[in-house]
Design a protein around this motif. Structure first.
Motif, PDB file in Angstrom:
ATOM      1  N   ALA A   1       0.829  -1.215   0.000  1.00  0.00           N
ATOM      2  CA  ALA A   1       0.000   0.000   0.000  1.00  0.00           C
ATOM      3  C   ALA A   1       0.862   1.263   0.000  1.00  0.00           C
ATOM      4  CB  ALA A   1      -0.935  -0.008   1.211  1.00  0.00           C
ATOM      5  N   ALA A   2       2.009   1.207   0.656  1.00  0.00           N
ATOM      6  CA  ALA A   2       2.913   2.361   0.721  1.00  0.00           C
ATOM      7  C   ALA A   2       3.891   2.390  -0.447  1.00  0.00           C
ATOM      8  CB  ALA A   2       3.683   2.338   2.042  1.00  0.00           C
ATOM      9  N   ASP A   3       3.811   1.412  -1.330  1.00  0.00           N
ATOM     10  CA  ASP A   3       4.689   1.315  -2.503  1.00  0.00           C
ATOM     11  C   ASP A   3       6.169   1.272  -2.091  1.00  0.00           C
ATOM     12  OD1 ASP A   3       5.130   1.021  -5.231  1.00  0.00           O
ATOM     13  OD2 ASP A   3       5.257   3.185  -5.594  1.00  0.00           O
ATOM     14  N   LEU A   4       6.462   0.487  -1.048  1.00  0.00           N
ATOM     15  CA  LEU A   4       7.836   0.371  -0.555  1.00  0.00           C
ATOM     16  C   LEU A   4       8.500  -0.958  -0.907  1.00  0.00           C
ATOM     17  CD1 LEU A   4       7.532   1.967   2.997  1.00  0.00           C
ATOM     18  CD2 LEU A   4       8.731   2.902   1.005  1.00  0.00           C
ATOM     19  N   VAL A   5       7.787  -1.862  -1.554  1.00  0.00           N
ATOM     20  CA  VAL A   5       8.347  -3.184  -1.842  1.00  0.00           C
ATOM     21  C   VAL A   5       9.603  -3.070  -2.704  1.00  0.00           C
ATOM     22  CG1 VAL A   5       7.929  -5.418  -2.923  1.00  0.00           C
ATOM     23  CG2 VAL A   5       6.137  -4.355  -1.534  1.00  0.00           C
ATOM     24  N   ALA A   6       9.534  -2.292  -3.773  1.00  0.00           N
ATOM     25  CA  ALA A   6      10.701  -2.158  -4.670  1.00  0.00           C
ATOM     26  C   ALA A   6      11.869  -1.502  -3.945  1.00  0.00           C
ATOM     27  CB  ALA A   6      10.317  -1.359  -5.912  1.00  0.00           C
ATOM     28  N   THR A   7      11.571  -0.487  -3.142  1.00  0.00           N
ATOM     29  CA  THR A   7      12.624   0.209  -2.396  1.00  0.00           C
ATOM     30  C   THR A   7      13.370  -0.751  -1.479  1.00  0.00           C
ATOM     31  OG1 THR A   7      11.360   2.258  -2.430  1.00  0.00           O
ATOM     32  CG2 THR A   7      13.086   2.071  -0.753  1.00  0.00           C
ATOM     33  N   LEU A   8      12.618  -1.531  -0.700  1.00  0.00           N
ATOM     34  CA  LEU A   8      13.255  -2.427   0.262  1.00  0.00           C
ATOM     35  C   LEU A   8      13.825  -3.689  -0.383  1.00  0.00           C
ATOM     36  CD1 LEU A   8      10.827  -2.062   3.289  1.00  0.00           C
ATOM     37  CD2 LEU A   8      13.046  -0.975   2.927  1.00  0.00           C
ATOM     38  N   SER A   9      13.486  -3.928  -1.652  1.00  0.00           N
ATOM     39  CA  SER A   9      14.033  -5.083  -2.370  1.00  0.00           C
ATOM     40  C   SER A   9      15.269  -4.715  -3.174  1.00  0.00           C
ATOM     41  CB  SER A   9      12.973  -5.656  -3.323  1.00  0.00           C
ATOM     42  OG  SER A   9      11.848  -6.079  -2.611  1.00  0.00           O
ATOM     43  N   ASP A  10      15.652  -3.452  -3.146  1.00  0.00           N
ATOM     44  CA  ASP A  10      16.786  -2.955  -3.925  1.00  0.00           C
ATOM     45  C   ASP A  10      18.064  -3.686  -3.512  1.00  0.00           C
ATOM     46  OD1 ASP A  10      18.814  -1.557  -5.173  1.00  0.00           O
ATOM     47  OD2 ASP A  10      18.168   0.411  -4.471  1.00  0.00           O
ATOM     48  N   GLU A  11      18.618  -4.454  -4.451  1.00  0.00           N
ATOM     49  CA  GLU A  11      19.822  -5.248  -4.165  1.00  0.00           C
ATOM     50  C   GLU A  11      21.076  -4.380  -4.001  1.00  0.00           C
ATOM     51  OE1 GLU A  11      20.156  -8.589  -3.675  1.00  0.00           O
ATOM     52  OE2 GLU A  11      17.996  -8.848  -3.812  1.00  0.00           O
ATOM     53  N   THR A  12      21.003  -3.100  -4.412  1.00  0.00           N
ATOM     54  CA  THR A  12      22.178  -2.231  -4.283  1.00  0.00           C
ATOM     55  C   THR A  12      22.188  -1.496  -2.943  1.00  0.00           C
ATOM     56  OG1 THR A  12      21.097  -0.322  -5.310  1.00  0.00           O
ATOM     57  CG2 THR A  12      22.216  -1.887  -6.789  1.00  0.00           C
ATOM     58  N   ALA A  13      21.142  -1.675  -2.145  1.00  0.00           N
ATOM     59  CA  ALA A  13      21.055  -1.025  -0.838  1.00  0.00           C
ATOM     60  C   ALA A  13      21.116  -2.081   0.254  1.00  0.00           C
ATOM     61  CB  ALA A  13      19.747  -0.240  -0.738  1.00  0.00           C
ATOM     62  N   THR A  14      21.393  -1.634   1.459  1.00  0.00           N
ATOM     63  CA  THR A  14      21.424  -2.532   2.603  1.00  0.00           C
ATOM     64  C   THR A  14      20.513  -1.971   3.686  1.00  0.00           C
ATOM     65  OG1 THR A  14      23.722  -3.057   2.096  1.00  0.00           O
ATOM     66  CG2 THR A  14      22.920  -3.707   4.248  1.00  0.00           C
ATOM     67  N   PHE A  15      19.687  -2.848   4.260  1.00  0.00           N
ATOM     68  CA  PHE A  15      18.725  -2.419   5.262  1.00  0.00           C
ATOM     69  C   PHE A  15      18.692  -3.389   6.434  1.00  0.00           C
ATOM     70  CE2 PHE A  15      16.887  -1.177   1.123  1.00  0.00           C
ATOM     71  CZ  PHE A  15      16.777   0.186   1.303  1.00  0.00           C
ATOM     72  N   THR A  16      18.316  -2.863   7.586  1.00  0.00           N
ATOM     73  CA  THR A  16      17.874  -3.682   8.699  1.00  0.00           C
ATOM     74  C   THR A  16      16.403  -3.362   8.885  1.00  0.00           C
ATOM     75  OG1 THR A  16      20.024  -3.625   9.764  1.00  0.00           O
ATOM     76  CG2 THR A  16      18.131  -4.174  11.162  1.00  0.00           C
ATOM     77  N   VAL A  17      15.568  -4.393   8.895  1.00  0.00           N
ATOM     78  CA  VAL A  17      14.133  -4.196   9.045  1.00  0.00           C
ATOM     79  C   VAL A  17      13.685  -4.837  10.356  1.00  0.00           C
ATOM     80  CG1 VAL A  17      11.846  -4.695   8.076  1.00  0.00           C
ATOM     81  CG2 VAL A  17      13.766  -4.163   6.546  1.00  0.00           C
ATOM     82  N   PHE A  18      12.976  -4.066  11.158  1.00  0.00           N
ATOM     83  CA  PHE A  18      12.337  -4.576  12.370  1.00  0.00           C
ATOM     84  C   PHE A  18      10.909  -4.891  11.964  1.00  0.00           C
ATOM     85  CE2 PHE A  18      15.818  -1.862  13.757  1.00  0.00           C
ATOM     86  CZ  PHE A  18      16.518  -2.756  14.538  1.00  0.00           C
ATOM     87  N   ALA A  19      10.603  -6.180  11.776  1.00  0.00           N
ATOM     88  CA  ALA A  19       9.357  -6.623  11.157  1.00  0.00           C
ATOM     89  C   ALA A  19       8.306  -6.996  12.189  1.00  0.00           C
ATOM     90  CB  ALA A  19       9.642  -7.813  10.238  1.00  0.00           C
ATOM     91  N   PRO A  20       7.246  -6.194  12.298  1.00  0.00           N
ATOM     92  CA  PRO A  20       6.155  -6.554  13.222  1.00  0.00           C
ATOM     93  C   PRO A  20       5.326  -7.712  12.670  1.00  0.00           C
ATOM     94  CG  PRO A  20       5.992  -4.238  12.501  1.00  0.00           C
ATOM     95  CD  PRO A  20       7.033  -4.898  11.685  1.00  0.00           C
ATOM     96  N   THR A  21       4.950  -8.613  13.533  1.00  0.00           N
ATOM     97  CA  THR A  21       4.100  -9.743  13.147  1.00  0.00           C
ATOM     98  C   THR A  21       2.648  -9.276  13.003  1.00  0.00           C
ATOM     99  OG1 THR A  21       3.661 -10.276  15.444  1.00  0.00           O
ATOM    100  CG2 THR A  21       5.552 -11.406  14.404  1.00  0.00           C
ATOM    101  N   ASN A  22       1.810 -10.143  12.446  1.00  0.00           N
ATOM    102  CA  ASN A  22       0.381  -9.828  12.373  1.00  0.00           C
ATOM    103  C   ASN A  22      -0.180  -9.542  13.756  1.00  0.00           C
ATOM    104  OD1 ASN A  22       0.458 -10.184   9.626  1.00  0.00           O
ATOM    105  ND2 ASN A  22      -0.575 -12.167   9.645  1.00  0.00           N
ATOM    106  N   SER A  23       0.242 -10.320  14.768  1.00  0.00           N
ATOM    107  CA  SER A  23      -0.282 -10.091  16.122  1.00  0.00           C
ATOM    108  C   SER A  23       0.157  -8.729  16.658  1.00  0.00           C
ATOM    109  CB  SER A  23       0.103 -11.221  17.070  1.00  0.00           C
ATOM    110  OG  SER A  23       1.494 -11.347  17.156  1.00  0.00           O
TER     111      SER A  23
END
Length: 130
Positions: A14-36
């Motif tokens: 919905a935020a159109d961030l999938v491509a940004t966070l999938s960028d193989e030329t960048a490095t990220f740490t993601v703190f991923a909240p669960t559904n709960s």
């Protein structure tokens, strides 16, 4: 289990961030909240956030540290410090005195160091709303 993150995935789409966070030329740490973690938010509030792309994007980017793959060892070493997120928000990193668990803001890290092609994911039990 990928199904445990369907709300996060829907929000990233919905935020159109999938491509940004999938960028193989960048490095990220993601703190991923669960559904709960998302379920802890009142439904009307969650619906309002999901409907407002700007608010949603900022919320999601508060869960991302850009430019570094922050392993749990690095995060533990940051105990008592603030880290800057991709939204520009600084969040606290602490080790809970009782449990010894790593806390990012108010969220507890339940699973650490899920390595991806462009970074690291740490699973958290709350959505970071700071």
């Amino acid at each position: 289990d990928p199904d445990n993150f369907s709300t996060l995935v829907d929000a990233l789409i919905a935020a159109d961030l999938v491509a940004t966070l999938s960028d193989e030329t960048a490095t990220f740490t993601v703190f991923a909240p669960t559904n709960s973690a998302f379920d802890k938010i009142e439904q009307a509030t969650l619906d309002a956030v999901l409907a407002d792309t700007t608010v949603l994007t900022n919320l999601l980017l508060t869960h991302v540290v850009a430019g570094s793959a922050l392993s749990s060892l690095d995060a533990y070493a940051a105990n008592g410090k603030m880290i800057s997120t991709a939204s520009g928000t600084d969040i606290s990193v602490n080790i809970d005195a009782e449990s010894g668990m790593l806390k990012i803001g108010s969220a507890t890290v339940s699973i650490t160091n899920i390595n991806t092609s462009n970074g690291t994911i740490h699973v958290i039990d709350d959505v970071i709303l700071e």
